[in-house]
Motif scaffolding. Structure first.
Motif, PDB file in Angstrom:
ATOM      1  N   LYS A  61     -31.621 143.613 120.024  1.00  0.00           N
ATOM      2  CA  LYS A  61     -31.087 143.263 121.183  1.00  0.00           C
ATOM      3  C   LYS A  61     -30.665 141.854 120.844  1.00  0.00           C
ATOM      4  O   LYS A  61     -31.500 141.023 120.515  1.00  0.00           O
ATOM      5  CB  LYS A  61     -32.001 143.384 122.312  1.00  0.00           C
ATOM      6  CG  LYS A  61     -31.545 142.664 123.622  1.00  0.00           C
ATOM      7  CD  LYS A  61     -32.328 142.798 124.710  1.00  0.00           C
ATOM      8  CE  LYS A  61     -31.897 142.309 125.830  1.00  0.00           C
ATOM      9  NZ  LYS A  61     -32.362 141.098 126.313  1.00  0.00           N
ATOM     10  N   ILE A  62     -29.186 141.482 121.039  1.00  0.00           N
ATOM     11  CA  ILE A  62     -28.727 140.303 120.753  1.00  0.00           C
ATOM     12  C   ILE A  62     -29.048 139.743 122.265  1.00  0.00           C
ATOM     13  O   ILE A  62     -28.535 139.707 123.094  1.00  0.00           O
ATOM     14  CB  ILE A  62     -27.458 140.181 120.276  1.00  0.00           C
ATOM     15  CG1 ILE A  62     -27.285 141.178 119.135  1.00  0.00           C
ATOM     16  CG2 ILE A  62     -26.743 138.829 120.322  1.00  0.00           C
ATOM     17  CD1 ILE A  62     -27.731 140.455 117.859  1.00  0.00           C
ATOM     18  N   ASP A  63     -29.923 138.420 122.118  1.00  0.00           N
ATOM     19  CA  ASP A  63     -30.158 137.896 123.502  1.00  0.00           C
ATOM     20  C   ASP A  63     -29.192 136.463 123.842  1.00  0.00           C
ATOM     21  O   ASP A  63     -28.540 136.522 124.673  1.00  0.00           O
ATOM     22  CB  ASP A  63     -31.401 136.932 123.247  1.00  0.00           C
ATOM     23  CG  ASP A  63     -32.655 137.983 123.264  1.00  0.00           C
ATOM     24  OD1 ASP A  63     -32.465 138.940 124.069  1.00  0.00           O
ATOM     25  OD2 ASP A  63     -33.808 137.769 122.889  1.00  0.00           O
ATOM     26  N   THR A  64     -28.736 135.876 122.517  1.00  0.00           N
ATOM     27  CA  THR A  64     -27.795 134.329 122.856  1.00  0.00           C
ATOM     28  C   THR A  64     -26.886 134.501 121.670  1.00  0.00           C
ATOM     29  O   THR A  64     -27.241 134.684 120.494  1.00  0.00           O
ATOM     30  CB  THR A  64     -28.817 133.200 122.729  1.00  0.00           C
ATOM     31  OG1 THR A  64     -29.906 133.558 123.640  1.00  0.00           O
ATOM     32  CG2 THR A  64     -27.873 132.297 123.343  1.00  0.00           C
ATOM     33  N   VAL A  65     -25.704 134.610 122.105  1.00  0.00           N
ATOM     34  CA  VAL A  65     -24.695 133.984 121.054  1.00  0.00           C
ATOM     35  C   VAL A  65     -23.952 132.666 121.584  1.00  0.00           C
ATOM     36  O   VAL A  65     -23.675 132.838 122.606  1.00  0.00           O
ATOM     37  CB  VAL A  65     -23.442 135.296 121.074  1.00  0.00           C
ATOM     38  CG1 VAL A  65     -22.243 134.870 119.811  1.00  0.00           C
ATOM     39  CG2 VAL A  65     -24.114 136.632 120.633  1.00  0.00           C
ATOM     40  N   LYS A  66     -24.109 131.873 120.681  1.00  0.00           N
ATOM     41  CA  LYS A  66     -23.599 130.363 121.236  1.00  0.00           C
ATOM     42  C   LYS A  66     -22.725 130.016 120.043  1.00  0.00           C
ATOM     43  O   LYS A  66     -22.961 129.868 118.969  1.00  0.00           O
ATOM     44  CB  LYS A  66     -24.799 129.478 121.295  1.00  0.00           C
ATOM     45  CG  LYS A  66     -24.399 128.084 121.863  1.00  0.00           C
ATOM     46  CD  LYS A  66     -25.691 127.241 122.115  1.00  0.00           C
ATOM     47  CE  LYS A  66     -25.170 125.898 122.284  1.00  0.00           C
ATOM     48  NZ  LYS A  66     -26.602 124.920 122.412  1.00  0.00           N
ATOM     49  N   ARG A  67     -21.495 129.524 120.442  1.00  0.00           N
ATOM     50  CA  ARG A  67     -20.689 129.025 119.417  1.00  0.00           C
ATOM     51  C   ARG A  67     -21.247 127.478 119.164  1.00  0.00           C
ATOM     52  O   ARG A  67     -21.548 126.575 119.877  1.00  0.00           O
ATOM     53  CB  ARG A  67     -19.216 128.517 120.013  1.00  0.00           C
ATOM     54  CG  ARG A  67     -18.204 128.137 118.974  1.00  0.00           C
ATOM     55  CD  ARG A  67     -16.682 128.059 119.787  1.00  0.00           C
ATOM     56  NE  ARG A  67     -15.821 127.529 118.719  1.00  0.00           N
ATOM     57  CZ  ARG A  67     -14.553 127.789 118.607  1.00  0.00           C
ATOM     58  NH1 ARG A  67     -14.004 128.523 119.785  1.00  0.00           N
ATOM     59  NH2 ARG A  67     -13.713 127.141 117.801  1.00  0.00           N
TER      60      ARG A  67
END
Length: 87
Positions: A61-67
């Motif tokens: 499960k991908i919780d956070t994707v931040k640039r």
């Protein structure tokens, strides 16, 4: 291309007791592409640990994707994958 920091969590399918957390830094066109890349990469790591290849990606499960800024990428010393101990 921009860089993304992706936080993933989940259960190892082979053992419901083993949870994991992974931080991956990827270069991708968009956040969705970064999340997909990390899901596949972490899934491959789970297969190396004995998880069924057909269900490995479903455990992630991908919780956070931040640039993130490109200057932050060199020298990153973050744990790639941390197995969480049961308390």
């Amino acid at each position: 291309m921009p860089w993304y920091r992706c936080e993933a969590r989940g259960l190892e399918a082979a053992s419901a007791e083993s949870t994991f957390a992974a931080t991956r830094f990827v270069e991708a066109d968009a956040a969705e592409a970064a999340a997909s890349s990390v899901r596949k990469s972490v899934g491959r790591e789970l297969v190396r640990r004995g998880v069924d290849p057909l269900s490995a990606e479903a455990c992630v499960k991908i919780d956070t994707v931040k640039r993130i800024d490109e200057e932050d990428v060199p020298g990153i010393v973050a744990p790639d994958m941390t197995w969480l101990a049961r308390v």
